[in-house]
Scaffold this active site. Structure first.
Site, mmCIF file in Angstrom:
data_model
loop_
_atom_site.group_PDB
_atom_site.id
_atom_site.type_symbol
_atom_site.label_atom_id
_atom_site.label_comp_id
_atom_site.label_asym_id
_atom_site.label_seq_id
_atom_site.Cartn_x
_atom_site.Cartn_y
_atom_site.Cartn_z
ATOM 1 N N HIS D 154 0.844 -1.226 0.000
ATOM 2 C CA HIS D 154 0.000 0.000 0.000
ATOM 3 C C HIS D 154 0.872 1.266 0.000
ATOM 4 O O HIS D 154 0.384 2.321 0.319
ATOM 5 C CB HIS D 154 -0.927 0.076 1.226
ATOM 6 N N SER D 284 16.536 21.608 -13.708
ATOM 7 C CA SER D 284 15.452 22.387 -14.280
ATOM 8 C C SER D 284 15.960 23.803 -14.313
ATOM 9 O O SER D 284 16.988 24.127 -13.705
ATOM 10 C CB SER D 284 14.198 22.283 -13.420
#
Lengths: 481, 481, 481, 481
Positions: D154, D284
């Site tokens: 999970h 970036s």
């Protein structure tokens, strides 16, 4: 064309120059510059005059299309960042402005806004072609609104329709596509100037905390780029959900064209309707006589591919994590152009086919005649009910005889003898003459098909075409098969 | 529940009673009768009073819900035709009207119109639930509009956003879904009374060639069934293209929910945001302490299935031959209910989760603090540029140090020392105090996130919810995990 | 059947009881118990005799099918965990063993192993049906191996084939499906006893660090459950990649059936080949005479749905995070049964159709005769080349005349006059008599079709059926349309 | 590179030269010639020596690669038939053989056989790259077989695994892909010389009715083209079902890579494992410090596209009508190369990443330490059961405290105090010292992970790599991000 490596067939074979250009590097990089100009101008207009000067703006505008691609590409290889490489190259051309190009922006400022601008223009091309197809089909439908042709359910003969009436069904589908294009365009807004994660943090800093100015600047950038509005909120990118709608809108056109193309391929087998066949076209190496519906087959295949692309966008959108993950990049770089190029290719074919379809009325008639006794059964049912028989009873009787008549045709290759069988049955309240009369009146079998066609064209289709007057009609639909 | 054979989990586990009922046999067959009543009434009103009497109509209306399913089922087994079986059973209940039930109609008259009616009602349920989710998210977004949380691109820390601002992105997606629901409903029209292949031939005969009456009757049937309009043209069925749009509209909701659910599952790992956890819920048999985001995981899976259904409808539509082929029947019988049931299940979960999400502000803050030196780099870049450095130069310097600081954290498990590294670099025009000041002012890192959230809620979301006042809020969102 | 809520049509309409039972709760929960028994026995055999006694094992085996579903369901509602609820209920039945049921295991021990067992059994059912279809087709192909029928490319008449030869193509596809079933079964292994995240940590503890015993126990569990091997490594579950292959294998059958069904639907229009038609079956409410290929249409639709399910499994597999996320649960719970049920439904139809197909030799012949002059062109080309003409030249001449002859047929509804046109052309080195001779020898047009059919059946198909002797032939293929 | 029109990014950005060349025009057209040579040679060998001479064969072999593409292209524009255009051009180069090139063949003789040859070679490239990835992963797995890292279910902390053990799961998936490649190659046969509709009618005529010679010639052609066998039966083309399997096989690789890439992107967020990062690579424009997992993100997107292509082939296959329709042409022309190019691009990335992954052991350890008290609960459960407590009881107690401890961490940002809470609870039969002892023994938490890794590598992976010795290892995995 480089024959040593793979070449994309969409470009080399199927699409229009206009669409190919929209997805070129040239278009992309000049639009990036337009975004940078819009940003700098808007920043200037809302007060960053201490940083940005009119001279800089002039310089930027003057060099919008002055791109040295090799320098940019070399820089990109060095720093591995396409946007910064083009900021650099633009800066070389604009020495005064070089410090303020891309000021406060993130890469997606140019990338997203450019994507949106190109899509807007691409949809204009698509819409134009779509309208031309609707026009072609409408004219054709009007011309053949009264010509009966066999209607099929289960691809078994049902009742006749008319050639024209069937065309209105394709038109209705395309108008639904057009409605969804307009819907999409109403959803398409600028990504505007939103910053790295959409908070406009850098712009707020630049404007020294003046929220209103940042908001107005964002809106101003959008207007300068031809949008009436910006997305109210964005992450690093505009929501990838919009891509999903773009792809579905185009896939809708593909599906409409596919349905038409499959019908046409069946009609070609039936020798009722054919696509145009070019002089010098070779059917196949061994079977010269064949009139293969190759355009329609190609449309089918292209549409299948187009429809197959749509789900990708949903998967990408729904798996974007937080403010953005870059698993969208490579796939969008391929799939967005492919969606538009495929739609372009399909509509080129659709325009070409619908501009010159060949009808064979004698064949249409031949098919009806072979089934007419069967088709008359509904009339006979109705007539018998009006003479007081229960629908169930006469239904059973007619069924029994028509099955027998069908067998005669299939098993013995003889003519349809249903009318005689019915006349010979005492339970049936009609003489052979009455039955033949029912058949003789052929116009009675097409119901309201001609009127429906006329009404639909007059009330829905031509008014719509009028509204778009001047926005279509000039597309190149020359194709090679 | 029969445990000896397969049971559809959508019904036994995930969906609301209201939606299950919409796709029941009871709903279908009573709606068929409503269609027959509407047809008979309209035929009567436009003059077939020689065949149809007021008494018949009264009898039909009185027996609309009086269905003996076993008789109908037995008849269907005999004649293998469900519509004719129900015509028969209805006729048993309405001996006077038995001859005029389904008069001039084809099976698809009841089948298509009923499909459209049920879809209209199903979309009303969906819209209602969707609005409730938007409401929940809007209230939550407003509450946490100012709470900073780490923003991510590439799932790497970027700049902070706020919990509330991120919620507005989900809202925006859902509003796009809502817009497309409205678009779809504007496209959804009655199939009306069109006959076997859409030509209304039988009706034209019944009305003795009076086109206007047939047209008016068609429109009247539509109105009686709650539609403002009918499709202008149909084949045996309304265009299967509409199905495609239906499925895309619902898949859009699935995709929006999926994006939200995946983010929530990541946030659950980050311990920043959790879905509600029921008392007595067992995490797993062996790991009791776990707060597994099981609702969000289930949403993800259900949405995946929903999105996976959409392409089917395009394939069916685009492969329909001529006036209709029956390869649409079995797949539509399964996929249309599945689309709506899945959307219902997803929205139940979405309502449930958004009604009671748990935020952990201390964890949100902890994540930001660990990255704050890094996140300040953009501010430092801006500040350095404003002090006259070239963006490229300072970019390179900051990059160099932040990579080194990143390594320190990862490789040595030590604290982030970026600020000190920069202060120690002569090329950087800031002292350590100046740098710490930049970090200290945390509110400066979230830009306009709180204001964007407020503006969007005030200007777009709450006005929209006001417009739908009274159309949502009562759904059952109790779920079992 | 509950008519107030949605009922899954796959169960209520299309599938065999045997397959429905395989995916029932009863099958699932009793198989869970078999897994628990296998585990306890293996643990006992490898030495956990201080914890586990022979008496406990006896008790567990005795209560394998003794399930009180209501107690388990009530417990599940309370603790929200289905496996633990059934551990509890089993414990009530086995008071002595209650402490050692599920010892050291995680839920996926029973869930995964049961999934694999059910799939193995489901594939056995599928294979059995598939073999029966191959058998039916083979017998039919042999019977009609020499009966000429028109072959089509582009759905335009090409050269004749034989009815039987065409059938071998469907057989070849199905044998490829069979090969992939065997391939899948060779990949399918037990998940075994691997623990929460696959490390067998708990088992290692139980066996006090004895690695070899844990490994042997794992293998022993697999053998007791009927597997020759276990997956060497697993996460919490066996790899979801296997699901992908399962779905693709079944989708392959769907695709093969779809190809056959579409051809059959076209042949039905051509009146050459028909599916069986039941007595009392009603073609449609209004058109009693129709022999609608409804089984083939249903196969088409079911196969489309089946093929549409396959991609889901790839998306689930490829988006599983680390040792497992539960976004696989709801979708697998629906899609795995649906895949098998759809395949079952398709093969039931395929068996039914192929057991009693109707051929109309007169119609087959009629279609050939209409095209024979055209089809002879390849022969004429060959003959002319052998008389010294260049292939290009004669190709052009024949092409010219066959296009003209084609036009005559289509535009004037007259007979094919190609032979006469060629005879009249001086460039063609054949008299009309020579040309007619070429046509007259019909057997020359089907090439090696009869021999290919015989060879393929003799060398590949019947030997294969022999190898599976006794593993097929008893399926229920009674269907309702 | 032409910047004025769209360029396919697969070629310009992502793929290896070797794969690009396989799908070039040069490769295609020279392979066509090889097919023609094989045909002529085989015809000659089996006795057509009156038509075909050794000199002709020599001429054909000598001109195999001597293609004037411009002449062929011009001819194609004229006659609109690519195969006949190349027959013509080849004839210009081979004046003696010009009359016997393509003798008795249909276009698909060269097209299909060439497709199959290219796919065989493309799979060899793919397999080679796949083996290299397996090798890289195996070496990496061995190296880190003992290094504990947190396991997740999970995406919540479960029990620890080891870095190496997790890698074996990816390897197992890739070996399943490899098995399916071998399976596919065993299904891939030559299309051989089958004629227009597969009946070999023309060849039978050429060989004057000698069936055996036609059969042998067919087999001989296959052998000359490197196949051990031909498809026993074909229509005009080899069955399009094979394409479906081809695409699924490649999509399987995409899915395996996608699963790995997503895990890696999550691990990158957790700072446990990183892909290589090139010098000069810019994270970036604004966030220099970021180590964005761009290769893994790209793999994700490319794999998504690859997986999205597979369904197209099923749709094409299942909608082929009779002996062939040409709706397969355009889509195969695009999708077959795309499938291989995408797989090539993905494996290039996968090789690159796995050749130099960066592990951060301190981070791996940090994550475990934070969760260790929780993870010990399973041990505590086991220990308590062995001390006589019922599993249910201790499960409840531990659950209660671990939930409370979890809250402490989340809500107060404090350390995990679970051990103390348990020690303070009278129902728990352990002192704090005993509990701390349980935690202290960290190696006990990874179960058999190191041993499983070693066993799997030793018993399955390295023996497999040995079998393929020499067939991998030289691929270019330099990539640009």
């Amino acid at each position: 064309m480089n024959r040593d490596i793979y070449q994309e067939p969409l470009v080399s074979r199927y699409t229009s120059k206009a669409m190919q250009q929209l997805f070129s590097e040239k278009k992309k990089f000049t639009t990036w510059r337009k975004c940078w100009i819009a940003l700098a101008e808007s920043q200037y207009e809302y007060g960053l005059t201490d940083i940005i000067t009119a001279e800089m703006l002039h310089e930027m505008r003057a060099n919008c299309e002055n791109i040295d691609y090799d320098i940019a590409a070399a820089k990109e290889r060095e720093i591995r960042h396409d946007v910064m490489a083009h900021v650099y190259e633009y800066g070389l051309k604009c020495p005064k402005a070089s410090g303020i190009i891309h000021l406060g922006a993130t890469s997606q400022f140019v990338v997203c806004n450019t994507d949106l601008i190109i899509q807007r223009e691409a949809f204009a091309l698509i819409r134009s072609a779509l309208l031309q197809v609707i026009k072609n089909l409408a004219d054709f439908a009007y011309k053949y609104r009264q010509l009966p042709t066999l209607g099929y359910t289960h691809y078994q003969p049902a009742q006749p329709v008319t050639i024209g009436k069937r065309m209105t069904l394709y038109i209705q589908d395309l108008i639904m596509d057009l409605d969804y294009i307009e819907m999409f365009l109403s959803q398409l807004k600028a990504r505007g100037a939103k910053g790295t994660v959409g908070t406009q943090a850098t712009f707020l800093e630049l404007f020294k905390g003046d929220h209103e100015k940042v908001r107005l600047m964002d809106q101003r950038v959008a207007e300068k780029l031809g949008f009436s509005d910006t997305f109210a909120v964005t992450s690093q990118t505009y929501t990838r959900k919009l891509d999903m709608k773009m792809a579905e809108t185009l896939a809708g056109i593909g599906a409409s064209a596919h349905k038409f193309a499959v019908d046409l391929r069946l009609l070609s087998n039936l020798k009722v309707l054919e696509e145009p066949f070019e002089k010098n076209q070779t059917g196949s190496s061994a079977m010269a006589y064949k009139r293969n519906p190759m355009r329609a087959e190609r449309m089918t295949g292209l549409a299948r591919k187009l429809m197959g692309l749509a789900p990708n966008f949903g998967v990408t959108f729904s798996n974007q994590w937080f403010e953005r993950t870059l698993d969208d990049s490579a796939i969008r770089r391929m799939d967005i152009p492919q969606c538009f190029l495929l739609t372009d290719a399909i509509l080129k074919l659709y325009m070409n086919i619908t501009s010159d379809m060949v009808v064979f009325p004698k064949q249409a008639s031949r098919h009806i005649l072979a089934e007419l006794p069967f088709m008359a059964t509904e009339k006979i049912l109705m007539e018998a009910v009006s003479r007081g028989m229960s629908r169930q009873d006469i239904h059973e009787i007619v069924k029994e005889h028509s099955i027998a008549a069908g067998r005669t045709v299939k098993e013995q290759g003889r003519d349809n003898d249903l009318m005689q069988r019915l006349a010979d049955d005492d339970r049936v309240p009609f003489s052979i003459d009455e039955l033949e009369d029912i058949i003789a009146d052929q116009s009675g079998f097409i119901g309201r098909a001609p009127e429906q066609t006329e009404e639909y064209l007059r009330e829905a289709v031509y008014p719509l075409l009028d509204r778009y007057e001047g926005q279509f009609g000039t597309q190149d639909s020359i194709i090679t098969v």
